[in-house]
Design an enzyme around this catalytic site. Structure first.
Site: not given
Ligand code: XIL
Length: 356
Positions: A238, A161, A268, A202, A270
């Site tokens: 996401h 990020e 990641e 990422n 969802d």
């Molecule tokens: C999130 C986790 O899922 C949570 O449990 C934590 O509190 C905060 O981080 N992008 C990312 C991940 O790269 O590391 C993040 O994970 C979600 C967004």
């Protein structure tokens, strides 16, 4: 009196005998292959983020995880904060347990994450750092962590990020203290510490085409020109019922990255359902379609080698806490029962390659 047997995927039924109206039906041992078996036949890894507490305490969590997935990403335990309680100490205990679990169950690992602006320890955030101090802290961290897991991590999210939504570098502690070079430095150090690990940039919101994905593309293109060791780009994915990038755009983006010689992983995924319309059932079907479409994009792209979700059971998803609203963004429900999205992935993976 008739007996209707619905065509259910077999493994939803428990093996054994079911007696109804004097008729005994023998339910065969499960013959439906798992996601991991099917994905292996397609030449991709399928995985999920993993939390340490349920892994320790919930047999169903362990069982489903080991059965269905062949790659895992520690959801939190490899982040800077948990690994570095004090400036001079490293606590690898929880991360080591996860790595051991992966090895026992013949799973690969995505390491997550070396350089990020979140989940940093207080001692680091509060310290006034000179450029040299920041460089030395980051270098030591990367050498030590990547070195500790050398040979055990398939791919590292080296930088996470770093791009803001407007296409400029995000104004983080690393940019402020070191300058934009922190990105290439991090990749070089990670490569020195484990030359066999694949190294990834990422991010979220750069899956389709647009300002952010263009900026990420230019960033990785520049890194390659400078001979920085980078192997791929992670697309977090996401998404939600109302905002999912168009499959064609993602395909396009994957293709231009492949032309740079880079791999892509969905890292990641969802799918939030809280902003959708319709009944819960309708939302879950719409959600299943999105999961299916995104996996399909990955299967069709020659450089997409892993499809990783940010958790697998709605009992342990970051979404409700993050959005402050209930949701059901993953492919198993809170009781570890497969949802329509799970069946959609299985069905897609079962299809012969030609008809995809
Ligand atoms: C999130 C986790 O899922 C949570 O449990 C934590 O509190 C905060 O981080 N992008 C990312 C991940 O790269 O590391 C993040 O994970 C979600 C967004």
């Amino acid at each position: 009196m008739g007996l209707i047997i619905q065509a259910q995927p077999f493994f939803a039924l428990n093996p054994g005998n079911v007696t109804a109206n004097q008729i005994t039906i023998k339910i065969a041992q499960t013959t439906t292959p798992s996601l991991r078996t099917l994905a292996a036949e397609r030449g991709i890894k399928i995985g999920t983020a993993v939390r340490d507490l349920p892994l320790k305490n919930e047999p169903n969590y362990q069982k489903t995880l080991a059965e269905q997935f062949n790659i895992i990403t520690p959801e939190n335990v490899m982040k800077f904060e948990p690994l570095r309680p004090t400036p001079d100490s490293y606590n690898f205990e929880k991360a080591d347990e996860m790595v051991a679990f992966a090895s026992r169950n013949k799973m690969n690992l995505r390491g997550h994450v070396l350089v990020w602006h979140n989940q940093l320890p207080k001692w680091l955030k509060e310290k006034k750092l000179s450029r040299d101090e920041a460089i030395s802290i980051l270098r030591d961290h990367i050498y030590k962590v990547v070195g500790h897991y050398r040979g055990q991590i398939m791919a590292w999210d080296v930088v996470n990020e770093a791009m803001a939504d407007d296409g400029r570098l995000r104004n983080t502690i690393w940019l402020q203290t070191i300058g934009p070079e922190y990105i290439e430095m991090a990749f070089r150090w990670a490569h020195e510490a484990d030359p066999d690990a694949k190294l990834f940039y990422n991010d979220y919101g750069g899956e389709g085409r647009g300002r952010k994905s263009d900026a990420i593309y230019r960033l990785v293109e520049q890194l390659l020109l400078k001979k920085v060791p980078i192997d791929g780009v992670g697309l977090q994915m996401h998404v939600g019922l109302n905002y999912t990038p168009r499959p064609q755009e993602i395909a396009n983006n994957m293709l231009r990255l492949s032309e740079l010689g880079l791999e892509v992983h969905i890292t990641e995924m969802d799918v939030k359902i809280q902003d959708g319309y319709g009944t819960r059932k309708e939302r879950l079907v719409a959600q299943a379609n999105i999961y299916r479409q995104m996996l399909q994009v990955c299967l069709k792209a020659s450089n997409c080698k892993a499809f990783v979700m940010w958790g697998f059971t709605d009992a342990h998803s970051w979404i409700p806490q993050f959005t402050n609203r209930p949701d059901a963004a993953l492919i198993f429900d809170e009781n570890y029962q497969p949802k329509p999205a799970f069946y959609a992935l299985v069905e897609l993976l079962r299809q012969p390659v030609e008809v995809r």
